[in-house]
Design a protein around this motif. Sequence first.
Motif, PDB file in Angstrom:
ATOM      1  N   GLY A   9       3.934  34.030   1.577  1.00  8.52           N
ATOM      2  CA  GLY A   9       3.886  32.592   1.778  1.00  8.52           C
ATOM      3  C   GLY A   9       4.824  32.158   2.889  1.00  8.52           C
ATOM      4  O   GLY A   9       5.538  32.973   3.465  1.00  8.52           O
ATOM      5  N   TRP A  36      -7.062  33.940  -6.773  1.00 11.28           N
ATOM      6  CA  TRP A  36      -5.951  33.128  -6.295  1.00 11.28           C
ATOM      7  C   TRP A  36      -6.189  31.691  -6.749  1.00 11.28           C
ATOM      8  O   TRP A  36      -7.293  31.155  -6.585  1.00 11.28           O
ATOM      9  N   ARG A  38      -4.089  27.701  -6.847  1.00 17.79           N
ATOM     10  CA  ARG A  38      -3.001  26.957  -6.205  1.00 17.79           C
ATOM     11  C   ARG A  38      -2.724  25.681  -6.980  1.00 17.79           C
ATOM     12  O   ARG A  38      -3.603  25.148  -7.659  1.00 17.79           O
ATOM     13  N   ARG A  45      -3.528  22.885 -11.484  1.00 19.67           N
ATOM     14  CA  ARG A  45      -3.794  24.170 -10.843  1.00 19.67           C
ATOM     15  C   ARG A  45      -5.305  24.317 -10.666  1.00 19.67           C
ATOM     16  O   ARG A  45      -6.078  24.028 -11.580  1.00 19.67           O
ATOM     17  N   ASP A  89      -3.777  22.022   2.225  1.00 15.18           N
ATOM     18  CA  ASP A  89      -3.693  23.354   1.635  1.00 15.18           C
ATOM     19  C   ASP A  89      -2.289  23.659   1.119  1.00 15.18           C
ATOM     20  O   ASP A  89      -2.069  24.700   0.477  1.00 15.18           O
ATOM     21  N   ALA A  91       0.640  24.079  -1.139  1.00 17.34           N
ATOM     22  CA  ALA A  91       0.694  24.269  -2.587  1.00 17.34           C
ATOM     23  C   ALA A  91       1.455  25.555  -2.891  1.00 17.34           C
ATOM     24  O   ALA A  91       1.754  26.342  -1.984  1.00 17.34           O
ATOM     25  N   TYR A  93       0.828  29.040  -4.403  1.00 13.86           N
ATOM     26  CA  TYR A  93      -0.340  29.901  -4.615  1.00 13.86           C
ATOM     27  C   TYR A  93       0.015  30.977  -5.636  1.00 13.86           C
ATOM     28  O   TYR A  93       1.022  31.677  -5.496  1.00 13.86           O
ATOM     29  N   TYR A  94      -0.852  31.108  -6.648  1.00 10.59           N
ATOM     30  CA  TYR A  94      -0.639  32.046  -7.740  1.00 10.59           C
ATOM     31  C   TYR A  94      -1.724  33.113  -7.756  1.00 10.59           C
ATOM     32  O   TYR A  94      -2.919  32.797  -7.678  1.00 10.59           O
ATOM     33  N   GLY A 114       4.099  33.054  -8.197  1.00 11.36           N
ATOM     34  CA  GLY A 114       3.754  32.016  -7.236  1.00 11.36           C
ATOM     35  C   GLY A 114       4.481  32.176  -5.916  1.00 11.36           C
ATOM     36  O   GLY A 114       5.619  32.647  -5.883  1.00 11.36           O
ATOM     37  N   GLN A 116       5.068  29.874  -2.182  1.00 10.05           N
ATOM     38  CA  GLN A 116       4.878  28.568  -1.556  1.00 10.05           C
ATOM     39  C   GLN A 116       4.216  28.704  -0.196  1.00 10.05           C
ATOM     40  O   GLN A 116       4.641  29.504   0.638  1.00 10.05           O
TER      41      GLN A 116
END
Length: 121
Positions: A9, A36, A38, A45, A89, A91, A93-94, A114, A116
């Motif tokens: 990220g 994925w 976010r 989410r 976009d 967020a 991201y997980y 996660g 960023q």
Amino acid sequence: QVQLVESGGGLVQPGGSLRVSCAASGQFFNINDMAWYRQAPGKERELVAAITRYSTTTYADSVKGRFTISRDNGKNAVDLQMNSLKPEDTAVYYCNAAVVINRYNSDKVYWGQGTQVTVSS
């Protein structure tokens, strides 16, 4: 214990590109679907992209044509290549994976911690 570790990220300007990666570690039999998600501040989410073990992919409408999900089953890893990034976009991201611990059990969903992604000039 299964762990998902994300990386990649960061901060990028609008129109730029970024790649986030996730690798699973621990003892398990195999991994089914990977995905994925976010989560932006104040929002729920949401699914960004998903990929099956045999590389069938699905994407959120908001990222189609800009993001590409891929996986390496040998490395138990999944990547998300993000191009033409927009401020929306931004967020956390997980990474998500449906992990089969052994051949006698169904899969169980695990989440990464996660990473960023910030899109800003």
